[in-house]
Write a protein that holds these residues in place. Sequence first.
Motif, short mmCIF file in Angstrom:
data_model
loop_
_atom_site.label_atom_id
_atom_site.label_comp_id
_atom_site.label_asym_id
_atom_site.label_seq_id
_atom_site.Cartn_x
_atom_site.Cartn_y
_atom_site.Cartn_z
N VAL A 165 105.63 80.03 30.22
CA VAL A 165 106.38 80.05 28.96
C VAL A 165 106.95 78.67 28.66
O VAL A 165 106.86 78.18 27.53
CB VAL A 165 107.49 81.13 28.98
N GLU A 166 107.52 78.02 29.66
CA GLU A 166 108.08 76.68 29.47
C GLU A 166 106.99 75.70 29.03
O GLU A 166 107.22 74.87 28.15
CB GLU A 166 108.76 76.19 30.75
N LYS A 167 105.81 75.81 29.62
CA LYS A 167 104.71 74.93 29.24
C LYS A 167 104.31 75.17 27.78
O LYS A 167 104.08 74.23 27.02
CB LYS A 167 103.51 75.15 30.16
N PRO A 204 98.70 85.65 29.44
CA PRO A 204 98.37 86.83 28.63
C PRO A 204 99.19 88.08 28.96
O PRO A 204 99.19 89.03 28.18
CB PRO A 204 96.90 87.08 28.96
N SER A 205 99.93 88.08 30.06
CA SER A 205 100.70 89.28 30.43
C SER A 205 102.03 89.38 29.69
O SER A 205 102.75 90.35 29.85
CB SER A 205 100.96 89.29 31.94
N ASP A 223 104.00 83.18 19.80
CA ASP A 223 103.30 84.25 20.50
C ASP A 223 101.94 83.74 21.01
O ASP A 223 101.60 83.93 22.18
CB ASP A 223 103.12 85.45 19.57
N LYS A 224 101.20 83.08 20.16
CA LYS A 224 99.88 82.57 20.56
C LYS A 224 100.01 81.51 21.64
O LYS A 224 99.28 81.54 22.64
CB LYS A 224 99.12 82.01 19.37
N ALA A 225 100.93 80.57 21.46
CA ALA A 225 101.11 79.50 22.44
C ALA A 225 101.49 80.08 23.81
O ALA A 225 100.95 79.63 24.84
CB ALA A 225 102.18 78.53 21.96
N ILE A 226 102.37 81.06 23.81
CA ILE A 226 102.82 81.65 25.08
C ILE A 226 101.71 82.48 25.71
O ILE A 226 101.44 82.38 26.90
CB ILE A 226 104.11 82.47 24.86
N ARG A 227 101.03 83.31 24.92
CA ARG A 227 99.95 84.14 25.47
C ARG A 227 98.75 83.32 25.95
O ARG A 227 98.05 83.73 26.86
CB ARG A 227 99.50 85.17 24.44
N ASP A 228 98.54 82.16 25.32
CA ASP A 228 97.48 81.27 25.82
C ASP A 228 97.78 80.81 27.24
O ASP A 228 96.87 80.56 28.02
CB ASP A 228 97.32 80.04 24.91
N ALA A 258 112.51 92.43 31.90
CA ALA A 258 111.74 93.19 32.89
C ALA A 258 110.40 93.69 32.34
O ALA A 258 109.43 93.83 33.09
CB ALA A 258 112.57 94.36 33.40
N ASP A 259 110.34 93.94 31.03
CA ASP A 259 109.09 94.41 30.43
C ASP A 259 108.18 93.26 30.00
O ASP A 259 107.22 93.46 29.25
CB ASP A 259 109.39 95.32 29.24
N ASN A 260 108.49 92.04 30.47
CA ASN A 260 107.74 90.82 30.16
C ASN A 260 107.90 90.35 28.73
O ASN A 260 107.16 89.48 28.27
CB ASN A 260 106.25 90.94 30.50
N SER A 261 108.85 90.91 27.99
CA SER A 261 109.13 90.38 26.66
C SER A 261 109.89 89.07 26.83
O SER A 261 110.62 88.86 27.80
CB SER A 261 109.91 91.37 25.81
N VAL A 262 109.68 88.16 25.87
CA VAL A 262 110.24 86.82 25.94
C VAL A 262 111.14 86.59 24.72
O VAL A 262 110.73 86.86 23.59
CB VAL A 262 109.11 85.76 25.97
#
Length: 86
Positions: A5-7, A68-69, A60-65, A30-34
């Motif tokens: 996420v930091e990256k 993906p979890s 959302d796209k930058a973080i999931r790239d 805990a549910d992996n939401s950011v």
Amino acid sequence: MQQAVEKALDNVRPALAADGFDLRLGSIEADNSVRVVLEAKPEACMECLVPDAVLVAILDKAIRDQDPSVGQVTVDKVGFDAVAGH
């Protein structure tokens, strides 16, 4: 997950910083939401900021790239009231 996420935020941060905004990780639940914090600095260009839905989609796209979890991505805004008053 935090490093991913930091990256991702590091990749997006310069574009926002150019318009007077700071971007940082708020929390990973805990549910992996950011939760991401977008702070408007005193010199922020409010007209330069993309609409909320577009900003969330970009983050959302930058973080999931990077990971993906990740669950839902939300943005908390701080400092906007002070800037809007100028």
